[in-house]
Structures are given as C-alpha cells and as structure tokens.
Design an enzyme around this catalytic site. Structure first.
Site, PDB file in Angstrom:
ATOM      1  N   THR A   1      46.335  27.061  13.875  1.00 27.93           N
ATOM      2  CA  THR A   1      46.788  26.723  15.225  1.00 27.93           C
ATOM      3  C   THR A   1      48.184  27.264  15.522  1.00 27.93           C
ATOM      4  OG1 THR A   1      47.550  24.586  14.405  1.00 27.93           O
ATOM      5  CG2 THR A   1      45.356  24.667  15.358  1.00 27.93           C
TER       6      THR A   1
ATOM      7  N   LYS B   1      56.997   9.689   8.842  1.00 29.45           N
ATOM      8  CA  LYS B   1      56.084  10.675   8.291  1.00 29.45           C
ATOM      9  C   LYS B   1      56.858  11.845   7.717  1.00 29.45           C
ATOM     10  CE  LYS B   1      51.845  13.196   9.468  1.00 29.45           C
ATOM     11  NZ  LYS B   1      50.880  13.514  10.547  1.00 29.45           N
TER      12      LYS B   1
ATOM     13  N   LYS C   1      44.804  12.419  16.839  1.00 31.96           N
ATOM     14  CA  LYS C   1      45.597  13.079  17.869  1.00 31.96           C
ATOM     15  C   LYS C   1      45.482  12.290  19.164  1.00 31.96           C
ATOM     16  CE  LYS C   1      46.607  16.745  15.329  1.00 31.96           C
ATOM     17  NZ  LYS C   1      45.921  16.372  14.102  1.00 31.96           N
TER      18      LYS C   1
ATOM     19  N   HIS D   1      51.508  20.441   5.546  1.00 34.83           N
ATOM     20  CA  HIS D   1      50.333  21.025   4.879  1.00 34.83           C
ATOM     21  C   HIS D   1      50.574  21.254   3.386  1.00 34.83           C
ATOM     22  CE1 HIS D   1      49.833  22.570   9.123  1.00 34.83           C
ATOM     23  NE2 HIS D   1      48.620  22.100   8.900  1.00 34.83           N
TER      24      HIS D   1
ATOM     25  N   GLN E   1      32.807  20.436  10.552  1.00 38.56           N
ATOM     26  CA  GLN E   1      33.498  20.369   9.269  1.00 38.56           C
ATOM     27  C   GLN E   1      32.528  19.977   8.159  1.00 38.56           C
ATOM     28  OE1 GLN E   1      37.369  18.486   9.133  1.00 38.56           O
ATOM     29  NE2 GLN E   1      37.109  17.900   6.989  1.00 38.56           N
TER      30      GLN E   1
ATOM     31  N   HIS F   1      53.187  24.199   7.985  1.00 42.80           N
ATOM     32  CA  HIS F   1      54.468  23.525   7.789  1.00 42.80           C
ATOM     33  C   HIS F   1      54.390  22.600   6.583  1.00 42.80           C
ATOM     34  CE1 HIS F   1      52.578  20.017   9.648  1.00 42.80           C
ATOM     35  NE2 HIS F   1      52.243  20.772  10.682  1.00 42.80           N
TER      36      HIS F   1
ATOM     37  N   ASP G   1      43.640  11.196   6.410  1.00 41.14           N
ATOM     38  CA  ASP G   1      43.065  11.181   7.760  1.00 41.14           C
ATOM     39  C   ASP G   1      41.750  11.946   7.826  1.00 41.14           C
ATOM     40  OD1 ASP G   1      44.330  13.612   7.309  1.00 41.14           O
ATOM     41  OD2 ASP G   1      44.885  13.890   9.412  1.00 41.14           O
TER      42      ASP G   1
ATOM     43  N   LYS H   1      58.504  15.502   9.464  1.00 43.84           N
ATOM     44  CA  LYS H   1      58.946  15.395  10.850  1.00 43.84           C
ATOM     45  C   LYS H   1      60.464  15.256  10.864  1.00 43.84           C
ATOM     46  CE  LYS H   1      54.833  15.451  12.708  1.00 43.84           C
ATOM     47  NZ  LYS H   1      54.387  16.569  13.541  1.00 43.84           N
ATOM     48  N   THR H   2      61.152  16.204  11.486  1.00 45.49           N
ATOM     49  CA  THR H   2      62.605  16.167  11.545  1.00 45.49           C
ATOM     50  C   THR H   2      63.059  16.254  12.981  1.00 45.49           C
ATOM     51  OG1 THR H   2      62.909  18.561  11.442  1.00 45.49           O
ATOM     52  CG2 THR H   2      62.698  17.410   9.342  1.00 45.49           C
TER      53      THR H   2
ATOM     54  N   ARG I   1      43.962  19.569  21.609  1.00 46.75           N
ATOM     55  CA  ARG I   1      44.829  20.702  21.346  1.00 46.75           C
ATOM     56  C   ARG I   1      44.571  21.802  22.367  1.00 46.75           C
ATOM     57  NH1 ARG I   1      44.164  21.282  14.791  1.00 46.75           N
ATOM     58  NH2 ARG I   1      45.880  19.919  14.175  1.00 46.75           N
TER      59      ARG I   1
END
Length: 409
Positions: free
Chosen positions: A44, A235, A86, A52, A179, A49, A200, A238-239, A90
C-alpha cells in the site's frame, strides 16, 4: 507447553508466539521436516514500516531454524485493502502504483532473508498471479460455499467496524475470503504449511486453515504474534513524526537509528529479543543494566536493528552522528538538512522545513517553551532571520531528540 522443535522453541523464547491453531501438531511437524511458512504484505506504500518488522523478523527466525520463508506480496489483495481493525476503507491503488511499491519493498526483504532455490531458501510470490485470474461464478461455487456469513460477522476485525456503525463495503468484506484462498493456493503450489501474522489476523488465518482442510484435506497451521505495544501502552511504531519507514529513501538512516535509541528503558529487553539476533544470554545481561548504564543497551539495540535493516555502514554512520551531535556537541553528517539561500530563513519556518513541527503555530509554541536551540543556544524569537554564507552550517534543535542542519547555499 514445552516444545520439541527448534522452530517453536526459538519463537517462544524470543516472544513471538501469541496463538497457535494446533501447537502440538505444528511442533511435531517441525521436528520431522522443513516447514514452508508465509506472511502476506499488501504493498500500500513504497515502503513497509516498523509495524511490519516483527513479521519480517519472524520469517527470518523461521529461516534461522532451518525452515522455508515465503514472502507473499499482495498484488491482488492490495487492490482491495485489508479492513481488519480499520475505521474506513483504504484508498484504492492503480496497478502501476502497486507494481512500483512491490519493487521498492522487495529490497528490504533481501537484507533480512536469503533467497534462492534451496530447501530453506526464501521465495517471494505475488497473489495477483492467481487472484487476477479467478472467475467469479466458479469461485463462489467452489470456495464461497465453505464460508459462513454468520461466522465472518463474528470476527473482531469485522464486528468492531459494524459496532461503530462504520461502513464496510462488500469489496472489503471479501478480503478475508481471498486471504484464505491465498493459503490454499500456497499449500498447493509451494507446499506451504504455516501462515503467520499479527494478532489482528487471527480470524483470517483460521479461515485459511479450515479452507485447506475442507477443500483439499490438507493439514496446515496458523500462528500469530502478540500485539506490540510500548511500555506506556501505545502501539509500537507510532510516533509524533509519523511512520518509521524501513526504506532509506523514506526515512534517513540516523532517524531510523534514533527511533531504536529512544526506546523506553522498560522495552529494551523485549525489543532486543524480537528485533535482533543477539543470543538470549547477552540480551539478559543488557536488559539487567540499570540507571545510565541502560543507555549502552539502547545503543546496542539501535546498532543491531539498523544493521539488519540498513546495513553495517549505515549503523556505524548513524552511531557516529549521534556521538558527534549529543556527546561532542558537534554536527553529525547524517542529520536532516535544509538548504538556505542568500535571503535566509526565519527560525519558525526552519523548524517546520526540517519537519520537527507540523506548523508555524507549533513552532511558535516550542520557541515560547524554550525548546528550540540554534547551535545549542535557546532561541526566543520565531521571526529571527537566520542568514548563512555558502557552505556555512548551523545546528537547529527542537527538544532533546530532534536535531537538523541549516546549510548555506
């Protein structure tokens, strides 16, 4: 449970295991033969990041234990987007964008895994190879009959979306079926017997395990990792500055290194186990350090994590930059840089240009808090005009952890 296989012992000891569909069955299987296992990644963006990274490291550990990693790129499912947990759909990507993202992402996996034709060599496949060829009616008849809408609605990934009364399109709802079908196809084409993923993905993975059993009578297994959170409950990954990208063209080496260096004291041991190859006894020694000594463990973490993702040279360069910036009071070469022409730049605008604040308003607040320093001297005027001769450099800092270079041109 005490595991007999090297694979599950390794994953358990380093903290990767949250749920298993059949722990005893997989343990027995892994003691007898090579286990081909896969994780899927939807392209995507041009880079993955750090969110993953636990999945990538799990594939690496699979290979270290003598088994075969399968990297599944979601060239097909990426056209839909996983709706799991989500809040909204997306953005749909074009085929050209997806192809470009796949090519960009592949570079990272080549650093973590050994690809080739051997029994435990990694392979990369794209689910567009089979999903793009599906015919709708035959797929509904042959595959759709094995899925219960009632059960699909009960999975948390879907249920939470519906409970919030947020729209879930029919397109997205089909994602979990596709999937599951991926697992069936990989079982047939590559002898894949294990799907791994984050917690998840549990519902999607269970669907694939059951589909393989119902359609082909094949026993396959599922494994999920725990949800990764920081010690403060947020989480991981996440920054304030945004995603911590794995590709260097998305995030400079120093910023990647500094993310790991800024790890909370309480998270050092966990991150060393998950994101490095260091022996467990060495990790135990490092996480037992206290006071200022724990900073040595954080530097080891930053060096090891950066070396795996960016290479040895990037790791050494980033550490040298940190040493020059923090210990020596100098300017490290890997810091983000903004070029300043002869007209100069206002202090507030410089903070924004370096990406240290989101707006001029935030820059003014930081300056008012005495959090902005020019060459380590606190500044109090956001309108201050900074002029530089060609080649001249000055260090701009916001807070204790954000440092950049202003360079005259």
């Amino acid at each position: 449970m005490t595991y007999n296989s090297t694979l599950l012992r390794l994953l358990e000891e380093r903290g990767y295991i949250h749920q298993l569909t059949d722990a005893e069955g997989l343990d027995a299987y892994a003691t007898k033969q090579v286990v081909p296992g896969y994780i899927g990644f939807d392209p995507t963006a041009p880079s993955l990041h750090v969110g993953h990274l636990v999945s990538i490291m799990m594939l690496r550990q699979l290979q270290r234990a003598g088994h075969k990693p399968i990297v599944l790129m979601g060239g097909g499912t990426g056209k839909i987007g996983d709706p799991s947990f989500k809040d909204e759909a997306r953005k749909l990507l074009t085929e050209d964008t997806i192809a470009q993202n796949v090519a960009s992402i592949r570079r990272v996996f080549e650093r973590f895994l050994t690809f080739g034709d051997g029994p435990s060599d990694a392979i990369m496949v794209d689910n567009a190879d089979w999903l793009d060829k599906l015919e709708y009616i035959p797929f509904l008849r042959d595959i759709g009959q094995h899925f219960s809408i009632n059960r699909m609605l009960s999975f948390d990934s879907v249920k939470l979306r519906l409970d919030r009364e947020q729209s879930l399109s029919f397109l997205e709802f089909n994602y979990m079926i596709l999937q599951a079908y991926d697992f069936l196809e990989l079982s047939r084409k590559a002898g894949c017997r294990l799907q791994m993923g984050g917690s998840d993905q549990w519902g999607n993975i269970v669907n694939g395990v059951e589909l393989a059993r119902r359609v082909d009578g094949t026993q396959v297994f599922g494994l999920t990792t725990p949800l990764l959170t920081n010690a403060d409950g947020t989480k991981m990954g996440k920054t304030v500055g945004g995603a911590v990208w794995l590709n260097e063209d998305q995030l400079p080496h120093f910023d990647y290194w500094q993310f790991w260096r800024n790890t909370d004291d309480r998270d050092v041991g966990k991150r060393l186990r998950l994101f490095t190859d260091l022996p467990l006894d060495e990790i135990a020694r490092l996480e037992a350090l206290e006071g200022n000594e724990i900073n040595a463990a954080k530097i080891v973490l930053a060096n090891e994590a950066t070396r795996l993702c960016r290479g040895e040279e990037a790791s050494k360069s980033a550490e040298a930059t940190a040493q020059a910036t923090f210990a020596g009071g100098g300017i490290g070469g890997d810091l983000p840089t903004v070029e300043v022409d002869a007209e100069g730049i206002r202090l507030g605008a410089a903070c924004t240009a370096l990406g240290f604040v989101a707006s001029n308003g935030e820059a003014k607040r930081k300056i008012a808090e005495n959090a902005v320093r020019l060459d380590d001297v606190a500044m109090d005027d956001p309108a201050l005009l900074i002029t530089l001769a060609p080649g001249e450099t000055r260090k701009l800092s916001v807070g204790k952890k954000k440092h950049g270079i202003l360079k005259g041109i």
